[in-house]
Design an enzyme around this catalytic site. Structure first.
Site, PDB file in Angstrom:
ATOM      1  N   ASN A   1      64.625  54.668   9.373  1.00  0.00           N
ATOM      2  CA  ASN A   1      65.440  55.796   8.897  1.00  0.00           C
ATOM      3  C   ASN A   1      65.481  55.863   7.376  1.00  0.00           C
ATOM      4  O   ASN A   1      65.709  56.927   6.795  1.00  0.00           O
ATOM      5  CB  ASN A   1      66.891  55.672   9.377  1.00  0.00           C
ATOM      6  CG  ASN A   1      67.053  55.694  10.883  1.00  0.00           C
ATOM      7  OD1 ASN A   1      67.998  55.122  11.406  1.00  0.00           O
ATOM      8  ND2 ASN A   1      66.151  56.339  11.604  1.00  0.00           N
TER       9      ASN A   1
ATOM     10  N   ASN B   1      67.156  68.528  17.058  1.00  0.00           N
ATOM     11  CA  ASN B   1      66.609  68.851  18.373  1.00  0.00           C
ATOM     12  C   ASN B   1      67.166  70.178  18.872  1.00  0.00           C
ATOM     13  O   ASN B   1      68.267  70.592  18.499  1.00  0.00           O
ATOM     14  CB  ASN B   1      66.857  67.725  19.377  1.00  0.00           C
ATOM     15  CG  ASN B   1      68.315  67.548  19.711  1.00  0.00           C
ATOM     16  OD1 ASN B   1      68.866  68.303  20.507  1.00  0.00           O
ATOM     17  ND2 ASN B   1      68.962  66.556  19.103  1.00  0.00           N
TER      18      ASN B   1
ATOM     19  N   CYS C   1      71.358  85.034  19.101  1.00  0.00           N
ATOM     20  CA  CYS C   1      70.945  86.396  18.745  1.00  0.00           C
ATOM     21  C   CYS C   1      69.466  86.420  18.373  1.00  0.00           C
ATOM     22  O   CYS C   1      68.738  87.359  18.716  1.00  0.00           O
ATOM     23  CB  CYS C   1      71.767  86.912  17.570  1.00  0.00           C
ATOM     24  SG  CYS C   1      73.486  87.287  17.926  1.00  0.00           S
TER      25      CYS C   1
ATOM     26  N   CYS D   1      60.756  64.723  14.369  1.00  0.00           N
ATOM     27  CA  CYS D   1      60.330  63.815  13.304  1.00  0.00           C
ATOM     28  C   CYS D   1      59.648  62.581  13.872  1.00  0.00           C
ATOM     29  O   CYS D   1      58.695  62.063  13.289  1.00  0.00           O
ATOM     30  CB  CYS D   1      61.528  63.388  12.454  1.00  0.00           C
ATOM     31  SG  CYS D   1      62.221  64.713  11.457  1.00  0.00           S
TER      32      CYS D   1
ATOM     33  N   CYS E   1      47.198  55.757  24.185  1.00  0.00           N
ATOM     34  CA  CYS E   1      47.775  56.604  23.139  1.00  0.00           C
ATOM     35  C   CYS E   1      49.022  55.911  22.610  1.00  0.00           C
ATOM     36  O   CYS E   1      49.213  54.712  22.827  1.00  0.00           O
ATOM     37  CB  CYS E   1      48.082  58.009  23.655  1.00  0.00           C
ATOM     38  SG  CYS E   1      49.435  58.081  24.847  1.00  0.00           S
TER      39      CYS E   1
END
EC number: 2.7.7.80
Length: 482
Positions: free
Chosen positions: A154, A215, A258, A272, A440
């Site tokens: 972080n 998110n 909206c 991120c 992966c």
């Protein structure tokens, strides 16, 4: 013999873990000592200032969810530090003198800011500079809500936290930093993840809400919450090398629904933790969020209502585009809306957006049969036994450069179909009957790759469950995690 390359691939000596723990404890103790020294200096300066310095000396101690009491009434000091005649005491004049010298801000702007309460949702990359500047500028009450703990990865962007706080609550870390910079304000700690079951109770105590999350379901939830409570919402986002900022539901501006009545496809919602972010980008947007919150609180300037600021870090270009106004047909803020607080608390935002309410990695997918998958330990045994195989890493090339299992071949998933002839040649070089094992980062893209490979005739292709993340957890704890 399997080898890993990349930072952290060399084993520490046996005492390395103990040494690291001691160094971390020392950093923590030094940080605590610095905080105590700062408080001592503050109290000494207040004694030297005489009676004016005593005003609010014990402020800023509210930590519980009940410390901020009722409908925008979160206030840090009796009368917010102002005398009955509206004048400022000497300590406030000295602290905020550069604000007071601004003709467009002045005493009245500082008074309004000191009487305001602002809730910051998220103590991460956006929330870090945002909370620090709101505290430094003298907001009356600052609420911080976050349910996560500080992690080492972080710190490149979440500048409110320190190494000494790794493993501790983000809210505690952020609140301590805000109190260190300004002990005269009230800081309220909400040690929760904001959810439909608690959002209304928390947010209704504040005048302004600032969305510093990362998110999609949380964005919808915070917007709906602010519509129900009739609160202005300062919303920012930062990803990669870009950022954006606007003010929703204020002075006729639209709410989030909206503009986006239907959630975008899941594939378009990046995080991120997947796409990365340059540390200073959320710093820029977070500072601008603080500015917009101050403008809304004080009535100074023109907030970004009905407009959106777009920031491109690579070109150093900032654009402001006009947004369409609030929609009379909006299901939540429109003229005929019947959306209630009870509806809000029952609404499933994760199902609505098909995304988890977390800033961390997206959930794992499971699209292959068990026969097409192997565990990390099974692959390690296969490799250690010398069975002929080809290890295919389908991460992007810049991910492969961070760290990899050697030997492995790198063909990004986006290029896999066009590279099939080259892959077939490499598989032949590995020997007749060689297994094709696909890897992966987390075990999601490898499944998609195996699906494609099997459709194209590579019947023996299998993926490694959990990818490199599982490899680091189950096989090689020294493998670099990112």
């Amino acid at each position: 013999m399997l080898r890993t390359r990349g930072p952290g691939s060399i084993l520490d000596p046996p005492l390395g873990g103990r040494r690291e723990a001691i160094e971390r404890e020392l950093k923590k103790l030094r940080a605590e000592r610095e905080e105590l020294d700062g408080r001592i200096r503050l109290l000494e300066s207040q004694l030297e200032a005489g009676p004016a310095g005593f005003n609010g000396a014990a402020a800023g101690k509210g930590v519980g969810d009940d410390a901020c009491g009722g409908s925008g009434a979160c206030q840090s000091r009796v009368g917010n530090g102002f005398a009955p005649d509206g004048s400022l005491p000497a300590d406030m004049i000295y602290r905020y003198s550069r604000h007071l010298l601004l003709p467009d801000f002045g005493v009245e702007g500082q008074r309004k800011l000191s009487q305001s309460s602002i809730l910051v949702v998220g103590a991460g990359g956006l929330g870090s500079p945002l909370a620090l500047y709101l505290a430094a500028c003298g907001v009356g009450c600052l609420g911080i809500v976050d349910g996560d703990d500080v992690e080492l990865n972080n710190l490149h962007r979440q500048i409110i936290h320190k190494e000494a706080y790794v493993g501790q609550s983000k809210v505690k870390s952020a609140a301590d930093a805000c109190r260190e910079i300004n002990s005269a304000i009230k800081v309220v700690e909400h040690h929760h993840t904001l959810k439909p079951c608690n959002a209304l109770e928390i947010a209704r105590k504040y005048d302004i809400v600032v969305d510093a999350t990362d998110n999609l379901p949380t964005r919808y939830m915070i917007s709906d919450c602010c519509v129900l409570l009739n609160k202005p919402l300062v919303s920012g986002a930062a990803l990669g090398l870009e950022g954006q900022l606007t003010v929703y539901h204020h002075n006729g501006s639209p709410c989030y629904r909206c503009l986006f009545p239907t959630p975008p496809p899941v594939a378009a919602c990046q995080r991120c933790s997947d796409s990365g972010v340059l540390g200073v980008v959320p710093g820029v947007i977070g500072c601008l969020q603080a500015l917009e919150a101050i403008k809304v609180a004080t009535g100074v300037g023109e907030p970004l209502c009905g407009r959106m600021l777009l920031f491109d870090a690579l070109s150093a270009r900032i654009r402001v585009v006009k947004l369409r106004g609030s929609s009379p047909d909006c299901t939540h803020c429109g003229e005929n809306s019947v959306f209630t607080e009870e509806d809000f608390q029952k609404f499933d935002y994760e199902s609505f957006t098909q995304s988890p309410m977390s800033d961390k990695a997206a959930a794992s997918v499971n699209v292959l049969p068990e026969s097409a998958r192997i565990t990390c330990r099974e692959y390690k045994k296969l490799a250690d036994d010398g069975e002929p195989h080809l290890l295919l890493d389908v991460r992007p090339a810049h991910h492969f450069q961070i760290a990899s299992i050697s030997p492995s071949h790198n063909i990004p998933l986006s290029m896999l179909e066009e590279k099939l002839p080259a892959l077939e040649a490499s598989l032949k070089e590995a020997g007749e009957g060689s297994a094709l094992v696909v890897l992966c980062r987390r075990g999601n893209d490898s499944q998609r790759a195996v699906q494609l490979l099997r459709e194209k005739g590579f019947a023996n292709a299998k993926d490694i469950i959990g990818g490199l993340q599982a490899w680091g957890q189950d096989v090689d704890p020294d493998f670099p995690v990112y």
